[in-house]
Design an enzyme around this catalytic site. Sequence first.
Site, PDB file in Angstrom:
ATOM      1  N   ARG A  33       0.808  -1.228   0.000  1.00 35.33           N
ATOM      2  CA  ARG A  33       0.000   0.000   0.000  1.00 35.33           C
ATOM      3  C   ARG A  33       0.838   1.274   0.000  1.00 35.33           C
ATOM      4  O   ARG A  33       0.616   2.171  -0.818  1.00 35.33           O
ATOM      5  CB  ARG A  33      -0.919   0.038   1.239  1.00 35.33           C
ATOM      6  CG  ARG A  33      -2.162  -0.784   1.113  1.00 35.33           C
ATOM      7  CD  ARG A  33      -2.530  -1.390   2.455  1.00 35.33           C
ATOM      8  NE  ARG A  33      -1.555  -2.394   2.815  1.00 35.33           N
ATOM      9  CZ  ARG A  33      -1.620  -3.662   2.395  1.00 35.33           C
ATOM     10  NH1 ARG A  33      -2.634  -4.072   1.705  1.00 35.33           N
ATOM     11  NH2 ARG A  33      -0.664  -4.532   2.699  1.00 35.33           N
ATOM     12  N   THR A  34       1.775   1.368   0.937  1.00 33.97           N
ATOM     13  CA  THR A  34       2.463   2.651   1.129  1.00 33.97           C
ATOM     14  C   THR A  34       3.279   3.013  -0.103  1.00 33.97           C
ATOM     15  O   THR A  34       3.198   4.140  -0.605  1.00 33.97           O
ATOM     16  CB  THR A  34       3.352   2.588   2.386  1.00 33.97           C
ATOM     17  OG1 THR A  34       2.586   2.002   3.443  1.00 33.97           O
ATOM     18  CG2 THR A  34       3.811   3.968   2.800  1.00 33.97           C
TER      19      THR A  34
ATOM     20  N   LYS B 105      26.559  -3.631   0.849  1.00 30.36           N
ATOM     21  CA  LYS B 105      28.025  -3.515   0.976  1.00 30.36           C
ATOM     22  C   LYS B 105      28.413  -2.707   2.207  1.00 30.36           C
ATOM     23  O   LYS B 105      29.556  -2.326   2.368  1.00 30.36           O
ATOM     24  CB  LYS B 105      28.588  -2.848  -0.284  1.00 30.36           C
ATOM     25  CG  LYS B 105      28.306  -3.610  -1.560  1.00 30.36           C
ATOM     26  CD  LYS B 105      28.756  -2.809  -2.780  1.00 30.36           C
ATOM     27  CE  LYS B 105      27.673  -2.735  -3.824  1.00 30.36           C
ATOM     28  NZ  LYS B 105      27.934  -1.723  -4.848  1.00 30.36           N
TER      29      LYS B 105
ATOM     30  N   ARG C 216      11.121   4.030   4.146  1.00 31.48           N
ATOM     31  CA  ARG C 216      10.702   2.989   5.106  1.00 31.48           C
ATOM     32  C   ARG C 216      11.977   2.275   5.554  1.00 31.48           C
ATOM     33  O   ARG C 216      12.727   1.759   4.720  1.00 31.48           O
ATOM     34  CB  ARG C 216       9.727   2.003   4.471  1.00 31.48           C
ATOM     35  CG  ARG C 216       9.429   0.820   5.393  1.00 31.48           C
ATOM     36  CD  ARG C 216       8.269  -0.016   4.915  1.00 31.48           C
ATOM     37  NE  ARG C 216       6.998   0.668   5.161  1.00 31.48           N
ATOM     38  CZ  ARG C 216       5.806   0.102   4.979  1.00 31.48           C
ATOM     39  NH1 ARG C 216       5.725  -1.144   4.552  1.00 31.48           N
ATOM     40  NH2 ARG C 216       4.703   0.778   5.223  1.00 31.48           N
TER      41      ARG C 216
ATOM     42  N   HIS D 257       4.448   5.114  11.948  1.00 31.54           N
ATOM     43  CA  HIS D 257       4.023   5.099  10.542  1.00 31.54           C
ATOM     44  C   HIS D 257       3.020   6.257  10.406  1.00 31.54           C
ATOM     45  O   HIS D 257       1.807   6.047  10.301  1.00 31.54           O
ATOM     46  CB  HIS D 257       3.380   3.750  10.230  1.00 31.54           C
ATOM     47  CG  HIS D 257       3.148   3.471   8.771  1.00 31.54           C
ATOM     48  ND1 HIS D 257       3.285   4.437   7.773  1.00 31.54           N
ATOM     49  CD2 HIS D 257       2.768   2.333   8.136  1.00 31.54           C
ATOM     50  CE1 HIS D 257       2.998   3.889   6.609  1.00 31.54           C
ATOM     51  NE2 HIS D 257       2.685   2.617   6.792  1.00 31.54           N
TER      52      HIS D 257
HETATM   53  N1   CP Z   1      -0.406  -0.421   5.895  1.00 37.89           N
HETATM   54  C1   CP Z   1       0.805  -0.551   5.317  1.00 37.89           C
HETATM   55  O1   CP Z   1       1.773   0.139   5.680  1.00 37.89           O
HETATM   56  O2   CP Z   1       0.847  -1.450   4.317  1.00 37.89           O
HETATM   57  P1   CP Z   1       2.142  -1.812   3.470  1.00 37.89           P
HETATM   58  O3   CP Z   1       3.138  -2.444   4.409  1.00 37.89           O
HETATM   59  O4   CP Z   1       1.674  -2.724   2.398  1.00 37.89           O
HETATM   60  O5   CP Z   1       2.696  -0.516   2.925  1.00 37.89           O
END
Ligand code: CP
Length: 321
Positions: A62-63, A92, A114, A142
């Site tokens: 999704r993100t 590396k 991320r 998040h």
């Molecule tokens: N909700 C969420 O962060 O989904 P993903 O890990 O698929 O991005």
Amino acid sequence: LTKPVLWKGFPNVISSDQFDPQFLVEELFTLANQMIGLAGEGGSGILQGKSIFLLFYEASTRTVTSFKRAAKLLGADVDSTENAKMFSSAVKGESLEDTIRILNGYAYDLIVIRYDQVGGADRAANCSDVPVINAGDGNGEHPTQALLDLYTIYRYFDRLNGLQVALVGDLFNSRTIHSLAYLLAKIGGVRLALVSPSVFRLDDSTKASLIESGCQFRETSNLLDVASEVDVVYLTRLQKERLDDARKANTWGDKGDVRVCINDEVLSKLPKKSIILHPLPRSDEFMELPEKFDGDPRVRIFQQAQNGLFIRMALLKMILG
Ligand code: CP
């Protein structure tokens, strides 16, 4: 940009705690509403000439996709490394800081990251010349997920004040829970039910922040204890990838008085006007939200995920537009 979206004086998005609910409702959610129409019309070129880099050290459906789509719908250019742990020079031994410095040299206007460790996004922001958005840092936060969660709640109830929300599941390891809890704690009259097996309780630091904000909360291991009173049930999966020795999979799931999954009995107790959310992915092993219940009108998980597109469009427009 207005003050609430600044982090260390710069328009980074690192923690949900940097946002003020009034700002979200009046500005971000209003902009997100406009983005629904814009996405429906096939987008616009308002970010033409801007370039975004997606640096993902952990998997995402999704993100990563909604950020990519949001950028493209606004006319921005997007590049990415979506398995940076394996396909960047992290393999590396390159540091996160060096990676960010290199991206800064390639004329990107914004970096979405991320990372697999708490504090990764903050570290990136500290050495970046351009804004950084936290798309998840280990079991830390998040924030953009929390923004879309709150937007989903607001779109459904047309208010935020006074709602009763059950946060359910692996509250210790879920970064979406941490970010959502910080936001909910700032909203007048919101009451939280923290529902988890005892070893997966919300961590002390997040609980201290709830207490500091004056947010009322109670803890239980059984969703049935609170089901008849809640407006929102926010489920999470067991974060198998983040378990320490004290939190092994065999301590998880519905046993005896412990109930963290949806079943017919929970559904029969939940008010008709309540909603069930989940940041996804859901677990096909522990079944906290079995697919057979997707037809229940209270299950809003796909609308919730779609709202991520509109919120991320709004954030990109706000920061780069
Ligand atoms: N909700 C969420 O962060 O989904 P993903 O890990 O698929 O991005």
